[in-house]
Design a protein around this motif. Structure first.
Motif, PDB file in Angstrom:
ATOM      1  N   ASN A  65       0.897  -1.156  -0.126  1.00 47.68           N
ATOM      2  CA  ASN A  65      -0.062  -0.031   0.020  1.00 47.68           C
ATOM      3  C   ASN A  65       0.861   1.205  -0.019  1.00 47.68           C
ATOM      4  N   GLU A 144      -9.034 -12.030   1.436  1.00 48.63           N
ATOM      5  CA  GLU A 144      -7.943 -11.289   1.797  1.00 48.63           C
ATOM      6  C   GLU A 144      -6.714 -11.871   2.883  1.00 48.63           C
ATOM      7  N   GLU A 303      -4.152  -9.396   2.448  1.00 46.22           N
ATOM      8  CA  GLU A 303      -3.797  -8.314   3.386  1.00 46.22           C
ATOM      9  C   GLU A 303      -3.456  -9.062   4.515  1.00 46.22           C
ATOM     10  N   ASN A 304      -3.676 -10.186   4.864  1.00 45.40           N
ATOM     11  CA  ASN A 304      -3.359 -10.996   5.962  1.00 45.40           C
ATOM     12  C   ASN A 304      -2.712 -12.161   5.667  1.00 45.40           C
ATOM     13  N   THR A 327      -0.076  -6.841   1.636  1.00 48.97           N
ATOM     14  CA  THR A 327      -0.078  -5.320   0.952  1.00 48.97           C
ATOM     15  C   THR A 327       0.580  -4.584   2.104  1.00 48.97           C
ATOM     16  N   SER A 328       0.614  -5.054   3.435  1.00 55.02           N
ATOM     17  CA  SER A 328       1.133  -4.263   4.299  1.00 55.02           C
ATOM     18  C   SER A 328       2.005  -4.990   5.306  1.00 55.02           C
ATOM     19  N   GLY A 331      -0.211  -6.714   7.955  1.00 54.94           N
ATOM     20  CA  GLY A 331      -0.786  -8.003   7.954  1.00 54.94           C
ATOM     21  C   GLY A 331       0.171  -9.372   7.822  1.00 54.94           C
TER      22      GLY A 331
END
Length: 363
Positions: A65, A144, A303-304, A327-328, A331
């Motif tokens: 992100n 996700e 995401e996770n 994505t981060s 996560g």
């Protein structure tokens, strides 16, 4: 192309421009039972065509992100640098007198590990799938997140435990297995390899003999069925209806999000096996994917991610692939077991640095 221009007959690819994309930090060609030298020899960098390629370097991590504040942007940049250092094999553990480290050992930052709790399935589900019972049939929630681990055996165990937590009736779909291309007679084949033995065989890339499904379970397609409809190898779907000979699924990721399809049984053969016969399994090309192998996760954006390492990764790029799915950095959670089964933040990061020798140095 020789009919278009005589000179093209001697040019690579007939003079047509060919674009190749890839990341040598990721998993290299899979050679069954191959050693380090055989895997490196199978890389395109060892091809005689490699010298004619023009290499373009991509330097920006497009999966992460962008960040909304200066601190978020700084954290993302630090995470992106750590990920690249992992891929290049540049991360070294902090040397303390009380710790002993072997070659390829690394220390995962404490922020990505939970060293206070045992790495149980319930703990991993709690971290990777929070409020699972409230969101078990939510396509966006399920698309996700995933648990990644190196081996199919661990994946099968985790998936079966998570499916048991999904409410509803369970449906079992059994495959029809047969053996072909056997050198002996039919009597020899049936006596040496009975149906019960064929049913017990589990090979990477093939569905299980018994596929236990429920409505709301997340599955991944294992074969290309119809690329124009988005039914490709690796497509994640959620089961919406269990019928007698097929299941109805809804795509939960990609450009075909929300479309519904019937997945039938098809005949599947392993691509490479050392068995003395050809195993043909008629089964739906699906596998449950709350948990998946690191190799199978290539191409996924999540995401996770819960990275479960009861044993260390076993080949080049696996740890790098696992941590680049998120994505981060918020996560990512890594669950590592030591030799006694206790949680630790020390594991192996295997990198075959020889593969980088034929690449230009990053500027």
């Amino acid at each position: 192309m020789k009919s278009v221009d005589e000179s093209r007959g001697t040019m690579p690819f007939g003079g047509i421009t060919v674009l190749l994309g890839g990341d040598f930090r990721q998993i290299l060609p899979v050679i069954p039972y191959g050693d380090r030298s055989q895997i490196l020899s199978a890389c395109i960098t060892r091809s005689r065509l490699w010298r004619i390629y023009k290499i373009f370097q991509l330097k920006k991590n497009m999966r992460l992100n962008k960040g909304n504040s200066c601190k978020e942007i700084e954290d993302l940049n630090q995470f992106a640098k750590w990920v690249l250092d992992i891929g290049d094999g540049k991360v070294n553990p902090t040397q303390n007198q009380n710790d002993s480290f072997e070659e390829d050992d690394i220390e995962v930052p404490a922020q990505f590990c939970d060293l206070n709790n045992i790495n149980s399935v319930d703990n991993m589900i709690k971290n990777t799938f929070p409020n699972f019972l409230e969101n078990w049939n939510n396509p966006k929630y399920l698309s996700e997140r995933a648990i990644l681990t190196p081996t199919n055996q661990t994946v099968g165990h985790l998936n079966s435990l998570i499916v048991d937590k999904v409410p509803g009736e369970s449906f079992s779909y059994f495959s029809v297995d047969s053996a072909e291309d056997f050198g002996g007679t039919d009597d020899d084949l049936h006596s040496a390899f009975p149906i019960e033995y064929l049913n017990s065989i589990n090979i990477s890339g093939m569905p299980y003999h018994e596929l236990k499904l429920k409505v709301g379970v997340v599955v991944m397609l294992m074969r290309n069925l119809n690329q124009s409809l988005g039914l490709c190898n690796g497509t994640r779907m959620i089961v919406t209806k269990c019928l007698k000979f097929c299941v109805e699924c809804e795509v939960i990721c990609g450009s075909f999000l929300g479309t519904q399809h019937f997945i039938p049984r098809i005949e599947i053969c392993p691509s490479d096996t050392r068995m003395p016969f050809k195993l043909v399994r008629k089964q739906m090309p699906l596998q449950i994917c709350y948990a998946m192998t690191i190799n199978k996760s290539q191409g996924q954006s999540l995401e996770n991610v819960g990275l479960f390492l009861p044993k260390s990764v076993f080949t080049h790029g696996q740890f790098y692939v696992a941590i680049t799915r998120v994505t981060s950095p918020k996560g990512l959670m890594v669950f590592i077991d030591d030799d006694t089964g206790n949680p630790t933040n020390k594991t192996q990061n295997i990198v075959y640095r020889e593969v980088f020798y034929a690449l230009p140095t990053m500027e």
